[in-house]
Design an enzyme around this catalytic site. Structure first.
Site, PDB file in Angstrom:
ATOM      1  N   MET A 180     -27.217   6.094  42.513  1.00 52.61           N
ATOM      2  CA  MET A 180     -27.259   5.777  41.103  1.00 52.61           C
ATOM      3  C   MET A 180     -28.553   4.843  41.119  1.00 52.61           C
ATOM      4  SD  MET A 180     -23.498   5.022  39.775  1.00 52.61           S
ATOM      5  CE  MET A 180     -22.893   4.020  41.259  1.00 52.61           C
ATOM      6  N   GLY A 226     -19.299   7.543  41.971  1.00 55.45           N
ATOM      7  CA  GLY A 226     -20.428   6.729  41.297  1.00 55.45           C
ATOM      8  C   GLY A 226     -19.728   5.525  40.549  1.00 55.45           C
ATOM      9  N   ASN A 261     -17.898  15.795  42.879  1.00 56.65           N
ATOM     10  CA  ASN A 261     -18.268  14.674  42.295  1.00 56.65           C
ATOM     11  C   ASN A 261     -18.006  14.452  40.828  1.00 56.65           C
ATOM     12  OD1 ASN A 261     -21.223  13.601  40.956  1.00 56.65           O
ATOM     13  ND2 ASN A 261     -19.850  12.050  41.839  1.00 56.65           N
ATOM     14  N   GLY A 262     -17.687  13.502  40.165  1.00 56.97           N
ATOM     15  CA  GLY A 262     -17.473  13.366  38.584  1.00 56.97           C
ATOM     16  C   GLY A 262     -16.207  12.910  38.364  1.00 56.97           C
ATOM     17  N   CYS A 301     -30.991  15.450  38.031  1.00 61.86           N
ATOM     18  CA  CYS A 301     -31.264  14.321  37.285  1.00 61.86           C
ATOM     19  C   CYS A 301     -31.532  14.746  35.653  1.00 61.86           C
ATOM     20  CB  CYS A 301     -32.362  13.565  37.766  1.00 61.86           C
ATOM     21  SG  CYS A 301     -32.741  12.063  36.925  1.00 61.86           S
TER      22      CYS A 301
HETATM   23  C1  LIG Z   1     -26.648   4.427  36.284  1.00 59.00           C
HETATM   24  C2  LIG Z   1     -26.435   5.784  37.237  1.00 59.00           C
HETATM   25  C3  LIG Z   1     -27.541   6.119  37.846  1.00 59.00           C
HETATM   26  C4  LIG Z   1     -27.412   7.504  38.549  1.00 59.00           C
HETATM   27  N1  LIG Z   1     -28.449   7.940  39.291  1.00 59.00           N
HETATM   28  C5  LIG Z   1     -28.562   8.880  40.165  1.00 59.00           C
HETATM   29  C6  LIG Z   1     -29.567   9.430  40.899  1.00 59.00           C
HETATM   30  O1  LIG Z   1     -30.517   8.582  41.082  1.00 59.00           O
HETATM   31  N2  LIG Z   1     -29.391  10.433  41.551  1.00 59.00           N
HETATM   32  C7  LIG Z   1     -28.425  11.266  41.363  1.00 59.00           C
HETATM   33  O2  LIG Z   1     -28.365  12.439  42.328  1.00 59.00           O
HETATM   34  N3  LIG Z   1     -27.508  11.029  40.433  1.00 59.00           N
HETATM   35  C8  LIG Z   1     -27.400   9.835  39.823  1.00 59.00           C
HETATM   36  N4  LIG Z   1     -26.514   9.581  39.024  1.00 59.00           N
HETATM   37  C9  LIG Z   1     -25.318  10.454  39.108  1.00 59.00           C
HETATM   38  C10 LIG Z   1     -24.338  10.021  40.055  1.00 59.00           C
HETATM   39  O3  LIG Z   1     -24.614  10.258  41.225  1.00 59.00           O
HETATM   40  C11 LIG Z   1     -22.979  10.884  39.612  1.00 59.00           C
HETATM   41  O4  LIG Z   1     -23.346  12.271  39.845  1.00 59.00           O
HETATM   42  C12 LIG Z   1     -22.439  10.673  38.421  1.00 59.00           C
HETATM   43  O5  LIG Z   1     -22.290   9.303  37.869  1.00 59.00           O
HETATM   44  C13 LIG Z   1     -20.991  11.397  38.233  1.00 59.00           C
HETATM   45  O6  LIG Z   1     -20.055  10.957  38.973  1.00 59.00           O
HETATM   46  P1  LIG Z   1     -19.105   9.715  38.664  1.00 59.00           P
HETATM   47  O7  LIG Z   1     -18.379  10.349  37.475  1.00 59.00           O
HETATM   48  O8  LIG Z   1     -18.291   9.354  39.743  1.00 59.00           O
HETATM   49  O9  LIG Z   1     -19.696   8.347  38.262  1.00 59.00           O
HETATM   50  C14 LIG Z   1     -26.587   8.337  38.177  1.00 59.00           C
HETATM   51  C15 LIG Z   1     -25.357   7.881  37.477  1.00 59.00           C
HETATM   52  C16 LIG Z   1     -25.354   6.608  37.141  1.00 59.00           C
HETATM   53  C17 LIG Z   1     -24.077   6.255  36.048  1.00 59.00           C
END
Ligand SMILES: Cc1cc2nc3c(=O)[nH]c(=O)nc-3n(C[C@H](O)[C@H](O)[C@H](O)COP(=O)(O)O)c2cc1C
Length: 349
Positions: A18, A225, A201-202, A101
């Site tokens: 993240m 995340g 993931n998600g 991304c």
């Molecule tokens: C603040 C923020 C920054 C993120 N930065 C990245 C990143 O640098 N690379 C990436 O692959 N995903 C990034 N993501 C996506 C997360 O890795 C993840 O795929 C997404 O939040 C869904 O998972 P979650 O529902 O558990 O949060 C980011 C998500 C958030 C909220």
């Protein structure tokens, strides 16, 4: 246990990359809280190959957090291969490629989620990185560019065919950002067709959801995340629940020790002033749901130095516990070692 290439992880839970969040203090906290693998925020392959000092700062790490996955992004196979060599030299145990991304500044360069519209580029990048990468290689994707253009299964096939060791799927479209729900059905479909491990993931926001994702999709690992921000104990809670134990939330004293440790690590990494600013954001999450937390957070506005912040935190926690137990400023921080990486130019100077 989850095995990615030659790497055996201690469990199946992975801290998601993240940007702006998963710097080394955050990762260390997540690791200590039970994550089997932690991931850096995305790092620009171009920035690394051009020796940008700021980009190299993302590679700061600590041996305690290993194994460490370093995520890179870019759109040029040659540059991505060079960046791979740099991050492996800096200590990456896994190299992860970002193919999801949605940020404008990333997709406009043809990197991140834009790659889901360019299967030939996906092939070119993974093949080039695979050749340059002596450690396990993983790729993180989304469902496709926009609704109606699901390419996750085809892309996962290309990823496996080009020799990656695992694929992570966040089943939302790039144009969706974080809206709507993650479509776990896509995780099941990729799992059904893959021979390499599939990481789902998600929307894993609590321990039961982690077990549900694994059970419903058959995925090999679960990446978390947002559910871990200000809530790093989610990892242990999931592992407890899996064992049939009742997940517990840390006592206030433990919670405040973690907050303080996080702050100390941030201060060491970026200096007190910047750490105070960054920590204010984390405190929103760490104190979410606690009594009077909004008043407490308001009292933080304008505080720029460590000691004043700690005093404010002490008095808040004393109000909560109603006791005069040891203030957090007197708790011991755990020892750790930090490796910072100079740019290649810096080392050659
Ligand atoms: C603040 C923020 C920054 C993120 N930065 C990245 C990143 O640098 N690379 C990436 O692959 N995903 C990034 N993501 C996506 C997360 O890795 C993840 O795929 C997404 O939040 C869904 O998972 P979650 O529902 O558990 O949060 C980011 C998500 C958030 C909220």
């Amino acid at each position: 246990m989850l095995e990615i290439g030659t790497l055996k992880l201690k469990n199946w839970l992975i801290m998601a990359p993240m940007s702006g969040i998963t710097n080394f203090p955050f990762r260390l906290i997540a690791k200590r809280a039970g994550a089997g693998l932690v991931t850096t925020e995305m790092v620009s392959a171009m920035g690394l190959t051009r020796n940008h000092e700021r980009t190299f700062r993302y590679l700061s790490s600590s041996p305690e957090e290993r194994p460490l996955s370093v995520q890179i992004f870019g759109s040029d196979p040659h540059v991505m291969a060079m960046a791979t060599e740099i991050v492996v030299e800096a200590g990456a145990d896994i190299v992860d490629i970002n193919m999801g991304c949605p940020a404008r500044k990333v997709v406009k360069t043809g990197a991140g989620g834009a790659l889901l519209r360019a299967p030939d580029k996906v092939k070119g990048i993974i093949s080039a990185v695979r050749k340059a990468c002596p450690v396990p290689l993983t790729v993180k994707i989304r469902s496709g560019w926009s609704p109606g253009q699901t390419v996750a299964c085809e892309t996962a096939r290309i990823i496996e065919g080009c020799g990656a060791d695992a694929v992570t799927i966040h089943p939302r479209f790039v144009t969706q950002g974080f809206s709507g729900n993650a479509d776990w059905e896509i995780i099941s479909k990729i799992k059904a067709q893959s021979r390499i491990p599939v990481i789902g993931n998600g929307d894993v926001s609590d321990p039961p959801r982690a077990l549900a994702m694994k059970r419903e999709t058959g995925c090999d690992g679960v990446m978390i995340g947002r559910g871990a921000i200000g809530n790093p104990w989610i990892f242990k809670q999931i592992l407890d629940l899996e064992k049939g134990l009742e997940p517990t939330t840390p006592e206030l004293s433990e919670r405040k020790a973690i907050i303080l440790e996080h702050f100390r690590l941030l201060s060491d990494l970026m200096g007190e002033k910047r750490a105070s600013k960054v920590m204010r954001g984390f405190l929103l999450w760490y104190t979410k749901g606690l009594p009077h937390s909004s008043r407490f957070r308001g009292s933080f506005t304008g505080i720029k130095d460590f000691n004043t912040m700690i005093t404010a935190m002490d008095s808040y926690f004393i109000t909560l516990t109603g006791s005069s137990e040891i203030p957090i400023s007197k708790t011991n921080s755990m020892d750790y070692q930090i490796f910072q990486h100079e740019t290649r130019a810096g080392r050659e100077r």
